[in-house]
Design an enzyme around this catalytic site. Structure first.
Site, PDB file in Angstrom:
ATOM      1  CG  HIS A 116      -3.251   3.556   1.811  1.00 38.78           C
ATOM      2  ND1 HIS A 116      -3.685   3.095   0.590  1.00 38.78           N
ATOM      3  CD2 HIS A 116      -3.344   2.500   2.670  1.00 38.78           C
ATOM      4  CE1 HIS A 116      -4.023   1.827   0.701  1.00 38.78           C
ATOM      5  NE2 HIS A 116      -3.819   1.437   1.950  1.00 38.78           N
ATOM      6  CG  ASN A 160      -6.654  -0.762   0.890  1.00 36.21           C
ATOM      7  OD1 ASN A 160      -5.881  -0.368   0.026  1.00 36.21           O
ATOM      8  ND2 ASN A 160      -6.239  -1.219   2.053  1.00 36.21           N
ATOM      9  CB  CYS A 200      -0.949   0.004   1.187  1.00 27.93           C
ATOM     10  SG  CYS A 200      -2.112  -1.369   1.126  1.00 27.93           S
TER      11      CYS A 200
END
Ligand code: UT7
Length: 325
Positions: A252, A282, A114
């Site tokens: 993020h 996500n 990520c």
């Protein structure tokens, strides 16, 4: 004068198919209420036939080049953050390079899950400032849906697919000009002691398969808030800015509660945080550039703005970057 990496344009891409929480509730034992309350996610996009990490990355890159008014042929560096490459090798960046029709420059992938876009951005920035390249595409692109265990409700509801890209160019700017554009500072970290909390349970050199994504969500959550607040403070300290100087935080997009908690820790009003987790879920390395492009195209982020990127993910890896647009 000093050489800085300046963002010239951005682009993003999403798979055609949108999947709502209600649709997921027909596949696993979950509810729209649980997902919205615990994560803020309402929708995600999932790839279909013919769509891959490379096709999404290529579409996002084309849009970024168009926004920048720059020809693909002049790109001499492509750094692509992903944990879901089209193949184990070659690097998906080289597939994108070929699809865009540029040849001979540097092209490689970065594996920081990520935090992949932050790691890619820092790497491209360093190469541009040393003169190794002049014009870069920095991409975050993922097909997380291919890594998920679709029977594990604790993970499969959280992720989505997508891509975001920026064109970054090495430009001589007046360092004494307080609003001169470019990347001002980036801080990256990793701590492999936490590998187990978020990982794939397979891989080319262990099982010979790609495995499935496994996450101990509650522990990741706890570390995310602490690590992100700390790295944001580090970047502010290095640049001499206060949190009140920041126009936009582009975080993020893992969980709306992490975004809220991090903003609160820094004393930042929620209105300054770009939130797309409700629409995209996500998307790992794609989430920061996807959110950035969304806020540029809807007119929120403008030239001259001070923008903080931040991310945290598997490894653990985490980082933040302060950029004058
Ligand atoms: O991108 C990399 C970074 N990743 C992250 O930052 C993710 C960080 N973690 C999180 O976002 C949150 O921890 C989650 C959203 C993953 C989970 O939220 P939580 O509030 O920490 O819930 P939990 O894991 O403590 O689970 C609470 C309950 C459990 O039931 P019991 O044991 O209390 O009976 C779970 O079994 O919720 C249950 N549960 C679900 N229920 C309905 C877990 N997943 C689901 C689901 N639908 N999909």
């Amino acid at each position: 004068m000093t050489l800085r990496s300046v963002i010239r344009g951005s682009g993003s891409a999403l798979p055609a198919r949108a999947v709502s929480n209600a649709e997921l509730a027909t596949m696993v034992d979950t509810t729209d209420e649980w997902i919205v309350e615990r994560t803020g996610i309402r929708n995600r996009h999932i790839v279909g036939e013919g769509e891959t990490t490379a096709t999404l990355a290529t579409e996002a890159s084309r849009k970024a080049l168009e926004a920048a008014g720059i020809e693909a042929a002049s790109i001499d560096l492509i750094v692509l953050g992903t944990c879901s490459p089209d193949q184990t090798f070659p690097a998906t960046a080289t597939v994108v390079q070929q699809a865009l029709g540029c040849r001979g420059g540097i092209a490689f992938d970065v594996a920081a899950v990520c935090s992949g876009f932050l790691y890619a951005l820092a790497t491209a920035d360093a190469l541009l400032r040393t003169g190794a390249a002049k014009r870069a595409l920095v991409i975050g692109a993922e097909t997380m849906s291919r890594l998920l265990d679709w029977e594990d409700r604790t993970t499969c509801v959280l992720f989505g697919d997508g891509a975001g890209a920026i064109v970054l160019e090495a430009v001589e700017v007046d360092a004494n000009d307080p609003v001169a554009p470019g990347i001002l500072a980036t801080r990256l970290h990793a701590d492999g002691a936490y590998n187990d909390l978020l990982h794939m349970d397979g891989g080319p050199s262990t099982t010979g398969t790609i495995g499935k994504l496994r996450m101990k969500g509650r522990e990741v959550f706890r570390h995310a808030v602490v690590n992100l607040a700390a790295v944001l403070e580090e970047v502010l300290e290095e640049t001499g800015y206060q949190s009140a100087d920041i126009d936009w935080v582009v975080p993020h997009q893992a969980n709306a509660r992490i975004l809220d908690a991090t903003a609160r820790k820094l004393g930042l009003p929620a209105e300054k945080v770009v939130v797309t987790v409700d629409r995209h879920a996500n998307t790992s390395a794609a989430s920061v550039p996807l959110a950035f492009d969304t806020a540029v195209r809807d007119g929120r982020i403008k030239p001259g703005d001070l923008v903080m990127f931040e991310a945290m993910g598997g490894g653990f890896t985490w980082g933040a970057s302060l950029v004058r647009i």
